[in-house]
Write a protein that holds these residues in place. Structure first.
Motif, PDB file in Angstrom:
ATOM      1  N   VAL A 131       0.846  -1.194   0.000  1.00 33.56           N
ATOM      2  CA  VAL A 131       0.000   0.000   0.000  1.00 33.56           C
ATOM      3  C   VAL A 131       0.881   1.242   0.000  1.00 33.56           C
ATOM      4  CG1 VAL A 131      -1.842   1.247   1.190  1.00 33.56           C
ATOM      5  CG2 VAL A 131      -1.762  -1.248   1.311  1.00 33.56           C
ATOM      6  N   ALA A 132       0.533   2.208  -0.861  1.00 29.66           N
ATOM      7  CA  ALA A 132       1.226   3.494  -0.867  1.00 29.66           C
ATOM      8  C   ALA A 132       0.725   4.327   0.304  1.00 29.66           C
ATOM      9  CB  ALA A 132       0.984   4.217  -2.189  1.00 29.66           C
ATOM     10  N   ASP A 133       1.554   4.480   1.317  1.00 27.62           N
ATOM     11  CA  ASP A 133       1.217   5.229   2.532  1.00 27.62           C
ATOM     12  C   ASP A 133       1.561   6.696   2.291  1.00 27.62           C
ATOM     13  OD1 ASP A 133       0.635   6.037   5.083  1.00 27.62           O
ATOM     14  OD2 ASP A 133       2.198   4.864   6.069  1.00 27.62           O
ATOM     15  N   TRP A 134       0.627   7.396   1.650  1.00 28.70           N
ATOM     16  CA  TRP A 134       0.838   8.760   1.126  1.00 28.70           C
ATOM     17  C   TRP A 134       1.422   9.704   2.167  1.00 28.70           C
ATOM     18  CZ3 TRP A 134      -1.454  13.479   2.414  1.00 28.70           C
ATOM     19  CH2 TRP A 134      -1.403  14.500   1.457  1.00 28.70           C
ATOM     20  N   GLY A 135       0.752   9.815   3.317  1.00 34.05           N
ATOM     21  CA  GLY A 135       1.150  10.821   4.299  1.00 34.05           C
ATOM     22  C   GLY A 135       2.417  10.496   5.050  1.00 34.05           C
ATOM     23  N   ASN A 136       2.832   9.224   5.046  1.00 31.12           N
ATOM     24  CA  ASN A 136       4.065   8.828   5.722  1.00 31.12           C
ATOM     25  C   ASN A 136       5.217   8.608   4.747  1.00 31.12           C
ATOM     26  OD1 ASN A 136       3.106   8.857   8.428  1.00 31.12           O
ATOM     27  ND2 ASN A 136       2.110   6.877   8.109  1.00 31.12           N
ATOM     28  N   HIS A 137       4.977   8.867   3.452  1.00 29.69           N
ATOM     29  CA  HIS A 137       6.042   8.834   2.430  1.00 29.69           C
ATOM     30  C   HIS A 137       6.745   7.472   2.396  1.00 29.69           C
ATOM     31  CE1 HIS A 137       5.469  13.183   2.559  1.00 29.69           C
ATOM     32  NE2 HIS A 137       5.640  13.113   3.864  1.00 29.69           N
ATOM     33  N   ARG A 138       5.934   6.396   2.336  1.00 26.12           N
ATOM     34  CA  ARG A 138       6.523   5.062   2.348  1.00 26.12           C
ATOM     35  C   ARG A 138       5.554   4.055   1.729  1.00 26.12           C
ATOM     36  NH1 ARG A 138       6.143   4.055   8.923  1.00 26.12           N
ATOM     37  NH2 ARG A 138       3.863   3.971   9.061  1.00 26.12           N
ATOM     38  N   ILE A 139       6.044   2.847   1.544  1.00 20.69           N
ATOM     39  CA  ILE A 139       5.230   1.720   1.089  1.00 20.69           C
ATOM     40  C   ILE A 139       5.138   0.730   2.243  1.00 20.69           C
ATOM     41  CG2 ILE A 139       4.997  -0.126  -0.598  1.00 20.69           C
ATOM     42  CD1 ILE A 139       4.780   2.703  -1.767  1.00 20.69           C
ATOM     43  N   VAL A 140       3.920   0.291   2.537  1.00 20.92           N
ATOM     44  CA  VAL A 140       3.688  -0.623   3.655  1.00 20.92           C
ATOM     45  C   VAL A 140       3.284  -1.989   3.094  1.00 20.92           C
ATOM     46  CG1 VAL A 140       2.285  -1.076   5.703  1.00 20.92           C
ATOM     47  CG2 VAL A 140       2.996   1.266   5.172  1.00 20.92           C
ATOM     48  N   ALA A 141       3.868  -3.055   3.638  1.00 19.24           N
ATOM     49  CA  ALA A 141       3.538  -4.427   3.257  1.00 19.24           C
ATOM     50  C   ALA A 141       2.649  -5.040   4.326  1.00 19.24           C
ATOM     51  CB  ALA A 141       4.809  -5.256   3.089  1.00 19.24           C
ATOM     52  N   LEU A 142       1.465  -5.551   3.919  1.00 25.02           N
ATOM     53  CA  LEU A 142       0.503  -6.126   4.849  1.00 25.02           C
ATOM     54  C   LEU A 142       0.364  -7.627   4.604  1.00 25.02           C
ATOM     55  CD1 LEU A 142      -2.358  -3.440   4.675  1.00 25.02           C
ATOM     56  CD2 LEU A 142      -0.441  -3.554   6.274  1.00 25.02           C
ATOM     57  N   ASP A 143       0.172  -8.373   5.690  1.00 27.30           N
ATOM     58  CA  ASP A 143       0.038  -9.820   5.646  1.00 27.30           C
ATOM     59  C   ASP A 143      -1.418 -10.178   5.369  1.00 27.30           C
ATOM     60  OD1 ASP A 143       0.102 -12.530   5.974  1.00 27.30           O
ATOM     61  OD2 ASP A 143       0.886 -12.508   8.025  1.00 27.30           O
ATOM     62  N   THR A 144      -1.728 -10.709   4.192  1.00 25.16           N
ATOM     63  CA  THR A 144      -3.114 -11.033   3.845  1.00 25.16           C
ATOM     64  C   THR A 144      -3.586 -12.335   4.481  1.00 25.16           C
ATOM     65  OG1 THR A 144      -2.490 -12.211   1.817  1.00 25.16           O
ATOM     66  CG2 THR A 144      -2.897  -9.842   1.639  1.00 25.16           C
ATOM     67  N   SER A 145      -2.686 -13.110   5.078  1.00 22.98           N
ATOM     68  CA  SER A 145      -3.083 -14.359   5.723  1.00 22.98           C
ATOM     69  C   SER A 145      -3.484 -14.147   7.177  1.00 22.98           C
ATOM     70  CB  SER A 145      -1.951 -15.388   5.649  1.00 22.98           C
ATOM     71  OG  SER A 145      -0.826 -14.958   6.401  1.00 22.98           O
ATOM     72  N   SER A 146      -3.299 -12.937   7.690  1.00 18.40           N
ATOM     73  CA  SER A 146      -3.686 -12.595   9.049  1.00 18.40           C
ATOM     74  C   SER A 146      -4.713 -11.469   8.986  1.00 18.40           C
ATOM     75  CB  SER A 146      -2.466 -12.184   9.871  1.00 18.40           C
ATOM     76  OG  SER A 146      -1.947 -10.962   9.376  1.00 18.40           O
ATOM     77  N   ASP A 147      -4.811 -10.692  10.041  1.00 21.55           N
ATOM     78  CA  ASP A 147      -5.733  -9.549  10.059  1.00 21.55           C
ATOM     79  C   ASP A 147      -5.072  -8.310   9.472  1.00 21.55           C
ATOM     80  OD1 ASP A 147      -7.791 -11.007  11.187  1.00 21.55           O
ATOM     81  OD2 ASP A 147      -7.144 -10.585  13.226  1.00 21.55           O
ATOM     82  N   LEU A 148      -4.411  -8.491   8.314  1.00 21.56           N
ATOM     83  CA  LEU A 148      -3.716  -7.403   7.615  1.00 21.56           C
ATOM     84  C   LEU A 148      -2.686  -6.731   8.516  1.00 21.56           C
ATOM     85  CD1 LEU A 148      -6.681  -5.807   5.621  1.00 21.56           C
ATOM     86  CD2 LEU A 148      -5.026  -7.504   4.854  1.00 21.56           C
ATOM     87  N   ASP A 149      -1.941  -7.566   9.254  1.00 21.12           N
ATOM     88  CA  ASP A 149      -0.864  -7.037  10.084  1.00 21.12           C
ATOM     89  C   ASP A 149       0.254  -6.487   9.204  1.00 21.12           C
ATOM     90  OD1 ASP A 149      -2.146  -7.805  12.439  1.00 21.12           O
ATOM     91  OD2 ASP A 149      -1.273  -9.814  12.366  1.00 21.12           O
ATOM     92  N   VAL A 150       0.931  -5.459   9.700  1.00 23.54           N
ATOM     93  CA  VAL A 150       2.052  -4.872   8.971  1.00 23.54           C
ATOM     94  C   VAL A 150       3.262  -5.786   9.079  1.00 23.54           C
ATOM     95  CG1 VAL A 150       3.667  -2.939   8.868  1.00 23.54           C
ATOM     96  CG2 VAL A 150       1.238  -2.512   9.284  1.00 23.54           C
ATOM     97  N   LEU A 151       3.818  -6.162   7.935  1.00 18.72           N
ATOM     98  CA  LEU A 151       5.024  -6.979   7.900  1.00 18.72           C
ATOM     99  C   LEU A 151       6.274  -6.102   7.967  1.00 18.72           C
ATOM    100  CD1 LEU A 151       3.949  -9.472   5.086  1.00 18.72           C
ATOM    101  CD2 LEU A 151       4.115  -9.960   7.538  1.00 18.72           C
ATOM    102  N   TYR A 152       6.301  -5.091   7.124  1.00 20.57           N
ATOM    103  CA  TYR A 152       7.415  -4.144   7.091  1.00 20.57           C
ATOM    104  C   TYR A 152       7.015  -2.965   6.218  1.00 20.57           C
ATOM    105  CZ  TYR A 152       8.314  -6.532   2.635  1.00 20.57           C
ATOM    106  OH  TYR A 152       8.189  -7.078   1.380  1.00 20.57           O
ATOM    107  N   SER A 153       7.847  -1.963   6.173  1.00 20.16           N
ATOM    108  CA  SER A 153       7.628  -0.825   5.289  1.00 20.16           C
ATOM    109  C   SER A 153       8.982  -0.341   4.799  1.00 20.16           C
ATOM    110  CB  SER A 153       6.882   0.306   6.008  1.00 20.16           C
ATOM    111  OG  SER A 153       7.641   0.817   7.091  1.00 20.16           O
ATOM    112  N   PHE A 154       8.965   0.429   3.729  1.00 18.90           N
ATOM    113  CA  PHE A 154      10.209   1.019   3.242  1.00 18.90           C
ATOM    114  C   PHE A 154       9.928   2.383   2.632  1.00 18.90           C
ATOM    115  CE2 PHE A 154       8.610  -1.587  -0.263  1.00 18.90           C
ATOM    116  CZ  PHE A 154       8.723  -0.752  -1.362  1.00 18.90           C
ATOM    117  N   GLY A 155      10.963   3.214   2.627  1.00 23.97           N
ATOM    118  CA  GLY A 155      10.843   4.585   2.135  1.00 23.97           C
ATOM    119  C   GLY A 155      10.771   5.581   3.270  1.00 23.97           C
ATOM    120  N   GLN A 156      11.196   6.796   2.984  1.00 21.66           N
ATOM    121  CA  GLN A 156      11.095   7.901   3.916  1.00 21.66           C
ATOM    122  C   GLN A 156      11.008   9.194   3.127  1.00 21.66           C
ATOM    123  OE1 GLN A 156      14.687   8.517   6.221  1.00 21.66           O
ATOM    124  NE2 GLN A 156      15.971   7.654   4.609  1.00 21.66           N
TER     125      GLN A 156
END
Length: 256
Positions: A131-156
């Motif tokens: 997901v493009a996390d517009w306001g935090n200037h990063r890309i967030v990776a979500l786990d679709t096998s769980s309750d969409l928990d955040v796996l990691y993110s990158f960018g600043q």
């Protein structure tokens, strides 16, 4: 955070009927799901344009849908105003299945998220939602096998290689690569799925969303100015296209 850039009020249904849809995606059934930001609804249409269904998520709790992605089982809807992603069961009539609820700039938060895409990182494993996390200037990776928990993110936030300024879109490319619409830096960025920076493609004014064409290295890019561009990811030139008939308007130089 530049709060003035984020919508703060909803637009009524009457006004929304005169506005274009925000994003769309093709469902496994062959129908099209169209998100309309002002009405906070999802429209299910046939390829001929016949309206099949109107989806109100959790009793109209969806506010400004800004991104769509789907696989064989679920439709993922980015909820821009409420800083979350809804996972809807396609087989159960788009019934809510899971939802990410975190808001903010911490590890698990998002601020006005936008476009998204699914990418399978391992054969047979559930896909990861980026997901493009517009306001935090990063890309967030979500786990679709769980309750969409955040796996990691990158960018600043920043102007350098690997840094982002208000990204609005992310698309999957072959070989587990990601194409990020780095909107306010007027460029695209290519990264590996783990966030490793690979290449910048400049010369595009505020790219909003992009989609790659499998097999030929071409990418179609929509910009905030209403232009449609075609870019060869490995080349040095792009073409500005007529959004109506696809004819070439002009040739662009692509900056590294």
């Amino acid at each position: 955070m530049d709060a003035a850039r984020r919508p703060t009020t909803a637009v009524g249904h009457a006004a929304a009927s005169q506005q274009p849809p925000s994003v769309c995606c093709l469902l496994p059934s062959g129908e099209i799901c169209v998100a309309q930001e002002p009405t906070h609804q999802l429209l299910i249409l046939t390829l001929s344009g016949e309206l099949r269904n109107v989806v109100d998520v959790e009793g109209s709790l969806l506010s400004f849908p800004t991104g769509l992605a789907c696989d064989a089982r679920f439709l993922y809807v980015t909820d821009g105003m409420r800083d979350r992603v809804h996972q809807l069961s396609i087989r159960d009539g788009f019934r809510p299945h899971a939802c990410s609820f975190r808001t903010g700039n911490g590890r698990d938060g998002m601020y006005y998220p936008h476009g998204s895409c699914l990418l399978s990182l391992q054969p047979g494993a559930p896909p990861t939602l980026f997901v493009a996390d517009w306001g935090n200037h990063r890309i967030v990776a979500l786990d679709t096998s769980s309750d969409l928990d955040v796996l990691y993110s990158f960018g600043q936030k920043g102007r350098g290689a690997g840094q982002l300024m208000y990204p609005r879109g992310v698309a999957a490319l072959p070989d587990s690569k990601l194409l990020v619409s780095d909107t306010d830096n007027n460029r695209l960025q290519i990264a590996s799925a783990d966030g490793t920076f690979l290449r910048c493609i400049g010369g595009l004014r505020q790219p909003y969303a992009a989609v790659g064409v499998p097999g030929n290295g071409l990418t179609f890019v929509a910009t905030m100015s209403g232009r449609l561009c075609m870019v060869a990811l490995e080349g040095s030139q792009g073409r500005l296209l007529n959004a109506v008939d696809g004819s070439t308007i002009e040739t662009m130089a692509i900056e590294e």
